[in-house]
Design an enzyme around this catalytic site. Sequence first.
Site, PDB file in Angstrom:
ATOM      1  N   GLY A   1     -52.557 -16.652   3.154  1.00 17.45           N
ATOM      2  CA  GLY A   1     -51.476 -16.648   4.163  1.00 17.45           C
ATOM      3  C   GLY A   1     -50.167 -16.739   3.569  1.00 17.45           C
TER       4      GLY A   1
ATOM      5  N   GLU B   1     -57.992 -18.003  -0.731  1.00 19.48           N
ATOM      6  CA  GLU B   1     -58.223 -16.653   0.295  1.00 19.48           C
ATOM      7  C   GLU B   1     -56.898 -15.815   0.414  1.00 19.48           C
ATOM      8  OE1 GLU B   1     -59.940 -18.244   3.718  1.00 19.48           O
ATOM      9  OE2 GLU B   1     -61.644 -19.001   2.700  1.00 19.48           O
ATOM     10  N   PRO B   2     -56.479 -15.339  -0.546  1.00 17.62           N
ATOM     11  CA  PRO B   2     -54.947 -14.410  -0.282  1.00 17.62           C
ATOM     12  C   PRO B   2     -55.621 -13.126   0.031  1.00 17.62           C
ATOM     13  CG  PRO B   2     -55.520 -14.728  -2.678  1.00 17.62           C
ATOM     14  CD  PRO B   2     -56.495 -15.511  -1.979  1.00 17.62           C
ATOM     15  N   GLY B   3     -54.866 -12.452   0.804  1.00 14.09           N
ATOM     16  CA  GLY B   3     -55.257 -11.059   1.305  1.00 14.09           C
ATOM     17  C   GLY B   3     -53.784 -10.395   0.924  1.00 14.09           C
ATOM     18  N   ARG B   4     -52.915 -10.336   1.911  1.00 12.93           N
ATOM     19  CA  ARG B   4     -51.594  -9.670   2.157  1.00 12.93           C
ATOM     20  C   ARG B   4     -50.762 -10.008   0.704  1.00 12.93           C
ATOM     21  NH1 ARG B   4     -48.590  -9.051   6.864  1.00 12.93           N
ATOM     22  NH2 ARG B   4     -49.921 -10.914   7.528  1.00 12.93           N
TER      23      ARG B   4
ATOM     24  N   ARG C   1     -48.725  -2.386  12.262  1.00  8.93           N
ATOM     25  CA  ARG C   1     -47.859  -3.636  12.402  1.00  8.93           C
ATOM     26  C   ARG C   1     -46.690  -3.371  13.010  1.00  8.93           C
ATOM     27  NH1 ARG C   1     -46.015  -5.696   8.696  1.00  8.93           N
ATOM     28  NH2 ARG C   1     -46.546  -7.766   9.014  1.00  8.93           N
TER      29      ARG C   1
ATOM     30  N   CYS D   1     -48.830   9.292  21.782  1.00 11.32           N
ATOM     31  CA  CYS D   1     -48.326   9.405  23.112  1.00 11.32           C
ATOM     32  C   CYS D   1     -48.256   7.964  23.704  1.00 11.32           C
ATOM     33  CB  CYS D   1     -49.466  10.117  23.914  1.00 11.32           C
ATOM     34  SG  CYS D   1     -49.373  11.953  23.511  1.00 11.32           S
ATOM     35  N   GLU D   2     -47.345   7.144  23.027  1.00 14.40           N
ATOM     36  CA  GLU D   2     -46.990   5.823  23.479  1.00 14.40           C
ATOM     37  C   GLU D   2     -45.744   5.497  23.174  1.00 14.40           C
ATOM     38  OE1 GLU D   2     -49.279   3.157  24.542  1.00 14.40           O
ATOM     39  OE2 GLU D   2     -51.314   4.309  24.346  1.00 14.40           O
TER      40      GLU D   2
ATOM     41  N   TYR E   1     -53.136  -4.607   5.736  1.00 19.84           N
ATOM     42  CA  TYR E   1     -53.261  -4.397   6.874  1.00 19.84           C
ATOM     43  C   TYR E   1     -52.427  -3.176   7.674  1.00 19.84           C
ATOM     44  CZ  TYR E   1     -54.458  -9.453   6.540  1.00 19.84           C
ATOM     45  OH  TYR E   1     -54.797 -10.507   5.908  1.00 19.84           O
TER      46      TYR E   1
END
Length: 414
Positions: free
Chosen positions: A239, A273-276, A312, A342-343, A370
């Site tokens: 986190g 548990e680091p990700g980012r 994101r 196309c959005e 991510y």
Amino acid sequence: MNPFSYRDGILHAEAVPLPQIAADHGTPCYVYSRTVLQSRFDEFRRALAGRDALVCYAVKANSNLAILNLFARAGAGFDIVSGGELARVLAAGGDPAKVVFSGVGKTADEMREALAAGILCFNVESAAELERLDQVAGSLGRRAPVSLRVNPDVDPKTHPYIATGLKSAKFGIPFEEALPLYRRARALPHIDVHGIDCHIGSQLLDPAPAAEAAAKLLGLVDALAAEGIALSHIDLGGGMGIRYRDEAVPSTAEYLAPLLAVLAGRKERLLFEPGRSLVGNAGVLLTRIEYLKHGEAKNFAVVDAAMNDLMRPALYDAWHDILPVAQAAGAAAEYEIVGPVCESGDFLGHARRLAVAPGDLLAVMSAGAYGMAMSSNYNTRPRAAEVIVDGSRVHLVRERERVGQLFAGERVLL
Ligand SMILES: *Cc1c(COP(=O)(O)O)cnc(C)c1O
């Protein structure tokens, strides 16, 4: 050292000019810096020096095999959330004995795979999951090592989609229900109680909520010990936030200090548990401007990367800095940076002042976490190539997808 910096007006990744990568590998392309990957991991290791601790990289942030392999070689464990991620970790040379398995929806097959691989621990998120795990382990004649993921009900003050530790979240076991569930776990024949786990959210910039969560967990650990349920590890989740724009971001050591203070003198092994925080600032998304379109109300820079490549901004309204790869002296204008999908939600940035022309390259910064991991084939767009830069060397670590691969598994009716 900033590994993404201008030299003679050209943005480089380490020693490699980004236009060279675009020429050799095309765009859109994810470009990662090996130096950043390594140094972010080393920061964790230094901050935890002298403690019995294991850093389990959260695979979902970026699951490219080369990145997993670099972390495995650095001694990392892994936090997985699916059987697919387990397969990736094993393929990348990760040690299953350093793997923790999180997630609210583990299937019986995934449990079998993880038991067969010999993982370190299941982070169990509900009573029903605990019962299923006991049955599955029993059917294999094994015992499953578990932590309960406890929901400490602290407000991490982050985006609602990535706040996971509140009462209202689907994650974890409510704090008040943890003690009875630990008693149940102890009584189950094929369960070994190993630890306790929490993960309160993502992109956290203030260490106080995590320290508060740790303190709540310790109260529970001691209550369990008093009943003869001794835990060997405490998993504090991931986190830690990173800088996307101008946020005041604590260093790894600064973020961990209040947590480690709460945990001072404890004998349990610590897991993180680091990700980012390990990969986010290690990557950029390199894209080329296809068209400039000057509308009545707004100007658009239509680029060849889109929401399917980097979700994101569309999903969280997230900000990524967008830099011109070649610094130009020409007149700047304000652009919506949009992709071909196309959005109307297909944008990478709003109202960016840039002096650019069609054909120019842009770098979408802080895209290592991510980014590729959340990409899709929406609009039948092949996913981007990925490269890792190491000094003056460029390694292609994932080929650009080919259109034929995208529908190779599809069939028409006979
Ligand atoms: C997503 C997740 C992480 C990693 O979160 P980051 O914010 O990327 O550090 C860690 N643990 C669990 C259980 C997660 O779901």
